[in-house]
Structures are given as structure tokens and as C-alpha cells.
Design an enzyme around this catalytic site. Structure first.
Site, PDB file in Angstrom:
ATOM      1  N   ASN A  12      44.464  36.092  32.276  1.00  0.00           N
ATOM      2  CA  ASN A  12      43.086  35.637  32.488  1.00  0.00           C
ATOM      3  C   ASN A  12      42.796  34.423  31.614  1.00  0.00           C
ATOM      4  OD1 ASN A  12      43.216  37.588  30.356  1.00  0.00           O
ATOM      5  ND2 ASN A  12      40.994  37.819  30.394  1.00  0.00           N
ATOM      6  N   GLU A  32      39.573  32.038  30.500  1.00  0.00           N
ATOM      7  CA  GLU A  32      38.107  31.980  30.501  1.00  0.00           C
ATOM      8  C   GLU A  32      37.611  30.565  30.219  1.00  0.00           C
ATOM      9  OE1 GLU A  32      36.903  35.141  27.829  1.00  0.00           O
ATOM     10  OE2 GLU A  32      37.434  36.655  29.340  1.00  0.00           O
ATOM     11  N   CYS A  35      40.773  35.390  36.812  1.00  0.00           N
ATOM     12  CA  CYS A  35      41.467  36.631  36.456  1.00  0.00           C
ATOM     13  C   CYS A  35      42.984  36.467  36.515  1.00  0.00           C
ATOM     14  CB  CYS A  35      41.050  37.742  37.407  1.00  0.00           C
ATOM     15  SG  CYS A  35      39.347  38.270  37.233  1.00  0.00           S
ATOM     16  N   GLU A  52      45.337  38.405  37.844  1.00  0.00           N
ATOM     17  CA  GLU A  52      46.027  38.668  39.115  1.00  0.00           C
ATOM     18  C   GLU A  52      45.815  37.542  40.118  1.00  0.00           C
ATOM     19  OE1 GLU A  52      43.589  40.288  37.567  1.00  0.00           O
ATOM     20  OE2 GLU A  52      42.850  41.948  38.789  1.00  0.00           O
ATOM     21  N   CYS A  99      38.906  43.340  39.798  1.00  0.00           N
ATOM     22  CA  CYS A  99      37.490  43.120  40.091  1.00  0.00           C
ATOM     23  C   CYS A  99      37.308  42.879  41.598  1.00  0.00           C
ATOM     24  CB  CYS A  99      36.953  41.934  39.281  1.00  0.00           C
ATOM     25  SG  CYS A  99      37.413  40.315  39.955  1.00  0.00           S
ATOM     26  N   CYS A 110      38.854  39.685  43.007  1.00  0.00           N
ATOM     27  CA  CYS A 110      40.321  39.781  43.118  1.00  0.00           C
ATOM     28  C   CYS A 110      40.726  40.671  44.287  1.00  0.00           C
ATOM     29  CB  CYS A 110      40.923  40.297  41.816  1.00  0.00           C
ATOM     30  SG  CYS A 110      40.943  39.047  40.513  1.00  0.00           S
TER      31      CYS A 110
END
Ligand code: THU
Length: 133
Positions: free
Chosen positions: A42, A44, A53, A55, A88, A91
Site C-alpha cells: 500500500n 499512501e 492498496c 492488492e 476493501c 479492491c
């Protein structure tokens, strides 16, 4: 690639997480039929909506290198949290289009692990066939 090896690579990818805001570190590792592996962590941003993210970074890396869903044989997603890092909603939507429905998704946080797939994680999907009709 074996589940254990892919999960271990995801934990290595987690070391590259850039998460100064959440301090929540996630790693992902995606393997392909021809033995390639794509990692993601991830990343940010001070503009929070620009965070990405682990993935998604991994699956976008595979696609960016020419791989497609039929080439992808597994995806490991790991975190340093107390609970498993279930993908999430964004994702799940992305994975519903970019990997096969039954491709194994391995979740782990060193304390527990489970194997699932995007068909189970995202019921009643909205997809390409809803748009291209
Ligand atoms: N995050 C992921 O990378 N993957 C998930 O499955 C859940 C959330 C990241 C996004 C953000 O950098 C941090 O975890 C906290 O939400």
C-alpha cells in the site's frame, strides 16, 4: 507457485508499504502461470483519496506487464493487523474484473489465514457485461 511461498513474498512486499498516515502495512503477491510474481504494497498520500492498496498495485503491475486474468493463478494479501486484511470494497470491484472468479486469494497476518476467492468476497457483481450490452 505454492501458497506458502506466495504468502512469504507478500510479507516481504509488505516491508515496502508507504503508510505514514495509517501505519497499517499491507503486502500482496500475485503469481502467474509462467512462474512470474508481481508484488504490491500500500502506498499512501497526503491527499487521502490518492492512496492505493497493496492488492491493486500488484494486479495493476501484472496487467501493466501484459498479463491478463487467465494468466493469474494466485494472489496473497497480508497485513500486520490483528485481523486478516480482507480486501476493501474498491479492491473487490477491481479484482472482480481483473482475476478469475475462482482464483485462490490467500489472506494471512501471521496469526491466522484463510483461502477465499473473489466470487465469495463480492456477491452480485457489477461488471463489464452490465456496461457493454
Ligand atoms: N489497504 C490495503 O492496502 N489493502 C486492503 O485490503 C485494505 C486496506 C491499505 C490502504 C491504506 O493504505 C491502509 O491500508 C489503511 O486503509
Amino acid at each position: 507457485m505454492e501458497k506458502e511461498a506466495l504468502v512469504e513474498l507478500a510479507f516481504q512486499a509488505m516491508e515496502n508499504a508507504y503508510a505514514p498516515y495509517s501505519n497499517y502495512h499491507v503486502g500482496a503477491a500475485l503469481c502467474t502461470k509462467d512462474g512470474n510474481v508481481f508484488l504490491g504494497a500500500n502506498v499512501e498520500n497526503a491527499s487521502y483519496g490518492a492512496c492505493n492498496c497493496a492488492e491493486r498495485n500488484a494486479v495493476f503491475a501484472a496487467y501493466s506487464n501484459g498479463y491478463r486474468k487467465e494468466d493469474i493463478t494466485g494472489l496473497a494479501i497480508v497485513s500486520d493487523g490483528d485481523k486478516l486484511a480482507a480486501p476493501c470494497g474498491i479492491c473487490r470491484q477491481v479484482l472482480s474484473e481483473l482475476i478469475n472468479q475462482d482464483t485462490p486469494i490467500y489472506l494471512s497476518n501471521h496469526q491466522e489465514e484463510m483461502t477465499t476467492n473473489i466470487n465469495d468476497l463480492l456477491p452480485m457483481q457489477f461488471g463489464i457485461e452490465d456496461v457493454l450490452r
